[in-house]
Design an enzyme around this catalytic site. Structure first.
Site, PDB file in Angstrom:
ATOM      1  N   ASP A 124      -1.540   1.292  -7.249  1.00  0.00           N
ATOM      2  CA  ASP A 124      -1.480   2.086  -6.022  1.00  0.00           C
ATOM      3  C   ASP A 124      -2.698   1.716  -5.172  1.00  0.00           C
ATOM      4  OD1 ASP A 124       0.143   4.916  -5.282  1.00  0.00           O
ATOM      5  OD2 ASP A 124      -1.792   4.716  -4.272  1.00  0.00           O
ATOM      6  N   CYS A 144      12.487   6.899   0.295  1.00  0.00           N
ATOM      7  CA  CYS A 144      12.455   8.273   0.799  1.00  0.00           C
ATOM      8  C   CYS A 144      12.488   8.253   2.328  1.00  0.00           C
ATOM      9  CB  CYS A 144      11.221   8.999   0.275  1.00  0.00           C
ATOM     10  SG  CYS A 144       9.685   8.271   0.834  1.00  0.00           S
TER      11      CYS A 144
HETATM   12  N1  SAH Z   1       6.052   7.081  -7.035  1.00  0.00           N
HETATM   13  C1  SAH Z   1       5.177   8.212  -6.822  1.00  0.00           C
HETATM   14  C2  SAH Z   1       5.139   8.635  -5.391  1.00  0.00           C
HETATM   15  C3  SAH Z   1       4.756   7.535  -4.438  1.00  0.00           C
HETATM   16  S1  SAH Z   1       4.075   8.132  -2.959  1.00  0.00           S
HETATM   17  C4  SAH Z   1       5.569   9.361  -7.731  1.00  0.00           C
HETATM   18  O1  SAH Z   1       6.659   9.341  -8.274  1.00  0.00           O
HETATM   19  O2  SAH Z   1       4.759  10.285  -7.891  1.00  0.00           O
HETATM   20  C5  SAH Z   1       3.551   6.679  -2.218  1.00  0.00           C
HETATM   21  C6  SAH Z   1       2.277   6.104  -2.806  1.00  0.00           C
HETATM   22  O3  SAH Z   1       2.132   4.833  -2.207  1.00  0.00           O
HETATM   23  C7  SAH Z   1       0.997   6.865  -2.525  1.00  0.00           C
HETATM   24  O4  SAH Z   1       0.347   7.131  -3.722  1.00  0.00           O
HETATM   25  C8  SAH Z   1       0.145   5.890  -1.662  1.00  0.00           C
HETATM   26  O5  SAH Z   1      -1.224   5.912  -2.029  1.00  0.00           O
HETATM   27  C9  SAH Z   1       0.742   4.578  -2.023  1.00  0.00           C
HETATM   28  N2  SAH Z   1       0.674   3.505  -1.020  1.00  0.00           N
HETATM   29  C10 SAH Z   1       0.891   3.569   0.301  1.00  0.00           C
HETATM   30  N3  SAH Z   1       0.823   2.332   0.852  1.00  0.00           N
HETATM   31  C11 SAH Z   1       0.556   1.473  -0.162  1.00  0.00           C
HETATM   32  C12 SAH Z   1       0.394   0.064  -0.239  1.00  0.00           C
HETATM   33  N4  SAH Z   1       0.485  -0.712   0.833  1.00  0.00           N
HETATM   34  N5  SAH Z   1       0.164  -0.476  -1.445  1.00  0.00           N
HETATM   35  C13 SAH Z   1       0.067   0.293  -2.545  1.00  0.00           C
HETATM   36  N6  SAH Z   1       0.221   1.627  -2.524  1.00  0.00           N
HETATM   37  C14 SAH Z   1       0.471   2.211  -1.347  1.00  0.00           C
END
Ligand code: SAH
Length: 400
Positions: free
Chosen positions: A249, A343
């Site tokens: 992440d 989403c």
């Molecule tokens: N899959 C998670 C929810 C994901 S929310 C669950 O089930 O709980 C989206 C996540 O993507 C967030 O934690 C955010 O920090 C991350 N994020 C956003 N842009 C990103 C990028 N370019 N690379 C990696 N992570 C990213």
């Protein structure tokens, strides 16, 4: 208040919103949270809702068809209906975290209530709910007495001139400080939500059923969880028997919390024996780097944030999904599993599933579909704009 014939039909059919430009006649300009009563062309009662002078969604409908008094009694009815719909979850001692009120889907537009173990988190998406908080709390006290109640304003609520200063920031309405978050169970696993620092109300409850499926499928597979946030899917995979899990992440604190989720569940043999690693970085770059390093996985989970929050961003979002599918497929061993979620409400389920499947076909790794999932029972959908979640589980061929 009177609205256009099209809006009248929509409201009669259950649509929860009346837009500013559908209003034809209004007896007086109201303030945020006023009760709006709608009449049809024949002067009969149509619906009652909450007025929001600042939003293009001018009225959010609470009850249509038959007159209802807005207040604790109606909120109690909505809450009772919502609990009935979620009976299976309410009665499951192994799952104490789920959404109790899901806004429009539960006929309380603009309002969300999540349960995390002993705590409740209330999130308001319009200041129109704020004058009704006391009545709402009295309905909660009656049907869902709980030791902790936290309140969160959406960004729009924080910035609204209609919002009292005390409700512009998150507040604990009752209970001890939430320094360590709120602990809850999901399928017997211990998770923690952090309402005041986390996303949504502190956790992605909407992925519960997809996490359960990952848990069922993960036995013996090395799992990569991209956009892992606090490791919801990672822990589920480990509990299901994945010997190794890599969570990645952009957010360092989210990954620290993913590690703590593993510590919290170290009492489980499967979790204790799974090797959990984390890597901070941009998803696209991390996946490229893993490929270059020759790393391979039995399962890759890709659950990014919304890619099209505004109109006109749909094509770019589909391109980003396609890129993620390509990158993930390169990392999956023959016979392995891709789990890809979206989403983005502006991309409908069919377009998303087609995009993943077509991308896989073009990459010569046509997927055998295991499941295509949508909204879980505690995130019901009542209007098209509310449908945002979809997830594809697909198996890549054993030999290409
Ligand atoms: N899959 C998670 C929810 C994901 S929310 C669950 O089930 O709980 C989206 C996540 O993507 C967030 O934690 C955010 O920090 C991350 N994020 C956003 N842009 C990103 C990028 N370019 N690379 C990696 N992570 C990213």
């Amino acid at each position: 208040m009177r609205v256009t014939p099209a809006a009248e039909r929509a409201v009669r059919d259950g649509h929860p919103w009346v837009f500013e430009n559908s209003i034809r006649e209004i007896s007086r300009e109201g303030v945020s949270g006023d009760i709006a009563v709608l009449f049809d062309r024949k002067n009969r009662f149509l619906a009652v809702g909450l007025f929001d002078p600042e939003s293009p969604i001018r009225v959010r409908i609470l009850s249509a068809g038959s007159p209802a008094k807005v207040g604790a009694g109606l909120f109690r009815t909505r809450l009772a209906e919502a609990l009935k719909l979620r009976r299976r979850l309410v009665d499951d001692p192994e799952t104490t975290g789920f959404r109790i009120l899901s806004g429009e889907g539960d006929r309380v537009p603009g309002l969300v209530l999540d349960r995390y173990g002993e705590g409740l988190v209330l999130k308001c998406y319009t200041p129109a709910w704020l004058p009704w908080l006391d009545e709402l709390r009295s309905a909660l006290d009656e049907l869902l007495p709980s030791s902790v109640l936290a309140y969160l304003p959406s960004r729009g609520v924080s910035g609204s001139p209609a919002t009292p200063d005390t409700l512009r920031t998150p507040v604990l309405l009752s209970g001890p400080p939430l320094d360590d978050g709120l602990e809850f169970l999901e399928g017997g696993l211990r998770y923690r939500a952090h309402p005041f620092v986390g996303h949504k109300t502190g956790f992605y409850l909407d992925q519960r059923e997809n996490r359960a499926r990952v848990r069922e499928l993960a036995r013996g597979l090395r799992v990569l969880n991209v956009f892992s946030y606090t490791g919801g899917f990672s822990l589920a995979a480990a509990a299901g028997g994945a010997p190794g899990v890599l969570s990645t992440d952009l957010s360092e604190p989210a990954l620290r919390e993913a590690e703590r989720h593993f510590e919290l569940n170290a009492g489980l043999e499967a979790v204790r024996s799974a090797a959990h690693e984390t890597r901070t970085g941009d998803a696209f770059e991390v996946m490229e780097a893993l490929d270059t390093a020759g790393e391979r996985f039995g399962m890759v989970v890709v659950d990014p944030p919304s890619f099209a929050r505004e109109k006109g961003q749909e094509a770019g979002a589909l391109r980003a999904y396609g890129k993620l599918t390509q990158l993930a497929l390169k990392l999956i061993e023959p016979g392995g599993i891709l789990v890809q979620a979206s989403c983005t409400a502006r991309i409908d389920a069919e377009s998303f599933f087609l995009s993943v499947l077509n991308t896989a076909r073009s990459a010569d790794r046509s997927l055998e579909v295991i499941a295509q999932t949508g909204h879980p029972v505690d995130h019901p959908v009542r209007h098209p704009e509310g449908e945002y979640l979809k997830c594809l589980f697909g198996r890549v061929p054993t030999a290409s």
